[in-house]
Write an enzyme that holds these catalytic residues in place. Structure first.
Site, PDB file in Angstrom:
ATOM      1  N   LYS A 109      -3.504  -5.598  -9.803  1.00 13.65           N
ATOM      2  CA  LYS A 109      -2.286  -5.141  -9.144  1.00 13.65           C
ATOM      3  C   LYS A 109      -1.120  -5.311 -10.116  1.00 13.65           C
ATOM      4  O   LYS A 109      -1.231  -6.034 -11.103  1.00 13.65           O
ATOM      5  CB  LYS A 109      -2.013  -5.953  -7.875  1.00 13.65           C
ATOM      6  N   HIS A 124      -6.948   0.163  -1.979  1.00 10.74           N
ATOM      7  CA  HIS A 124      -6.601  -1.046  -2.716  1.00 10.74           C
ATOM      8  C   HIS A 124      -5.073  -1.181  -2.692  1.00 10.74           C
ATOM      9  O   HIS A 124      -4.368  -0.195  -2.845  1.00 10.74           O
ATOM     10  CB  HIS A 124      -7.108  -0.845  -4.152  1.00 10.74           C
ATOM     11  N   TYR A 180       0.861  -1.178   0.000  1.00  9.49           N
ATOM     12  CA  TYR A 180       0.000   0.000   0.000  1.00  9.49           C
ATOM     13  C   TYR A 180       0.904   1.237   0.000  1.00  9.49           C
ATOM     14  O   TYR A 180       1.775   1.360   0.858  1.00  9.49           O
ATOM     15  CB  TYR A 180      -0.864   0.027   1.258  1.00  9.49           C
TER      16      TYR A 180
END
EC number: 4.6.1.16
Lengths: 349, 349
Positions: A326, A295, A284
């Site tokens: 991602k 997210h 993060y």
């Protein structure tokens, strides 16, 4: 048109240059004659633009020159509307274009692909493609030097992967307390009375009772080792005791993971376990509070600098990361703290 | 209430049974007293229902009995509303319920979990849970014996995996031609003039030119070896030559993959490469024509019978398969042809 195989090049007599180079970007001109790499000759044979090379048609030529894998990639990129040149010593003119230092190193780049609508005479490069069979492996150092991988799987389907060198930085809070007491339990540490912010703001650990964010906090050994070296927690066995426990459960991989964890925290990024994604960490960039967690942006897999990647494992990681929106990042790490980042993603040329 | 640690059980004096077993399913009654497993005692201590065991509170008891991992799973399942019993020789009454032969084998099941609303006195079992730390490995044979895995990752989050023994069968067409000529090229085979149905109907190979399904067909070595042993294609080197080439490029793994390929085709299922998903095969149960190809249902990873699974690799495979709406199947294979199927999927108890 007369074409002969001479060593590892196919010589096309005049007007080979005019016919194949000037308008379509095949080969390297030599006056009005043209030298083709085998893969280029194979493509011209396949299309029927060249009838034969030393009497060999497409089938015989492919068998004789053993260029099936590069041919499949070359053909696919041509089908997609690109001109491209084999990257061989002195072959690809575009190889000398600005910022393209790796060209000509045949071991690392197989094809120099020009931007759509451009050719070898324009001096611009879109992709530097390395061809890889499904069963070949790629050393981490070679992956680090790569720009684009074209993997040919066993059924001859192609997967393109783009390799980049991302910067992982963030703006997460990382104010730490001092000397909080922690106990080592099996392969984790427990802080029975942690300061609230350690979890709630800086996102260390996991509450023992999920419904009670103010209660005891479990930390992984990596978190505990980092917190101990920052002086934030105090363990009876000391920072070294935590590291020793880590090595006991996962060997020297623990040192590499700790180096990566430290580098990420140092860059303002919060790493948490990536277990559910089969990775070492998910990260993060900006954590202000656990309650407003966004997210996670990256999946990080930690590997040794001499790691050999298999295309299939790469495909697995990249596909999974893509599916969960991602970016897949490989952290090439020494135990002594140096970390290089490589991201690998799917590419549609 | 007075509780003492005696060997590996905690003895609670009367009315222990009435208080903890009769209404809440903890422990094994002995008259009006009760024997608790350490993990049960830890949970009662954690909740404050038991004040101490031999003077130890929750923290000291957890440190003394080293049952952190099972405690995390036990607590989570209790939080989810289940009653459960440690599966120890003679402990879980429910273990003798119909169809629950594996109970009491402490090495394979850690907890017997009863259906919601039921307890150890009802004789029904919902899950047999094996607790696994992230860094432990699991032999293929142990995975085959498992029912439910509860994996505790390094940050103490839990992932539940359900293990099943699926049947892989289908109704795909598999009429084969005879003696079609094929050439070995690098690590694939090419059929220059294949019968149209071989690709279009039975889905062997991949057209060399994607836009021309009637033209030359590339087959993987696994496909080629199978087609050769069925007499469908003829290769100069013979079926053995194809197998040798396969072993040259991937060792004995090739024999295992061929055994799995054969078993799938024999069951009416079409296996195609699973490379893009990081697997050996993706499978189609019912192929009538390539033009009307449906969604592939399974991802198959071929492993040796002595393969050691790591929870992280399991998590990666299962997560990926879930994301692409397929079932993850492991094929435990001998080179000599025996194949067992295991599917692993995510579970929310």
């Amino acid at each position: 048109m007369h074409a002969t195989l001479d060593g590892d090049a196919v010589r096309v007599d005049p007007p080979g240059r005019e016919r194949f180079y000037d308008s379509r970007g095949y080969g390297r001109p030599d006056g009005n004659a043209l030298d083709l790499a085998p893969v280029e000759a194979a493509h011209l044979l396949f299309r029927g633009d060249l009838e034969s090379v030393d009497g060999m048609g497409f089938r015989a030529f492919l068998a004789a020159t053993d260029c099936t894998l590069p041919f499949l990639v070359y053909k696919d990129l041509r089908d997609r509307g690109f001109y491209l040149s084999p990257a061989r010593e002195g072959w690809a003119d575009g190889a000398d274009a600005p910022g393209t230092g790796a060209a000509g190193e045949a071991s690392e780049t197989d094809f120099v692909v020009f931007p759509r609508g451009k050719g070898p005479w324009d001096g611009a490069v879109e992709y530097r493609v390395r061809v890889l069979g499904e069963r070949e492996t790629l050393r981490a150092a070679a992956l680090a030097d790569a720009d684009t991988l074209a993997v040919v799987d066993e059924e001859s389907e192609l997967t393109y992967l783009a390799v980049e060198r991302p910067e992982l930085t963030g703006e997460s809070a990382d104010d730490l307390p001092t000397g909080v007491s922690a106990a080592l339990l099996a392969d984790r540490a427990v802080l029975w009375d942690p300061p609230r912010d350690l979890y709630a703001r800086t996102f260390y650990g996991q509450p023992l009772d999920g419904r009670d964010a103010d209660g005891a906090l479990q930390c992984s050994l990596v978190e505990a080792a980092y917190l101990a070296e920052r002086g934030a927690i105090r363990v009876d066995a000391g920072r070294e005791g935590v590291v020793e426990r880590g090595r006991a459960v996962e060997g020297e991989r623990f040192d590499r993971r700790l180096a990566v964890y430290r580098a990420l925290r140092g860059a303002g990024v919060v790493p948490k376990t990536g277990f559910k994604f089969g990775a070492d960490f998910r990260t993060y960039a900006t954590v202000r509070s656990v309650e407003e967690l966004g997210h996670s942006e990256h999946l990080v897999r930690v590997v040794a600098r001499d790691h050999a990647f298999t295309p299939r494992d790469l495909a697995l990681d990249v596909r999974l990361a893509h599916g969960v929106r991602k970016r897949m990042v490989f952290a090439l790490a020494d135990a002594d703290g140096e970390v290089d980042w490589l991201s690998v993603g799917r590419l549609t040329p």
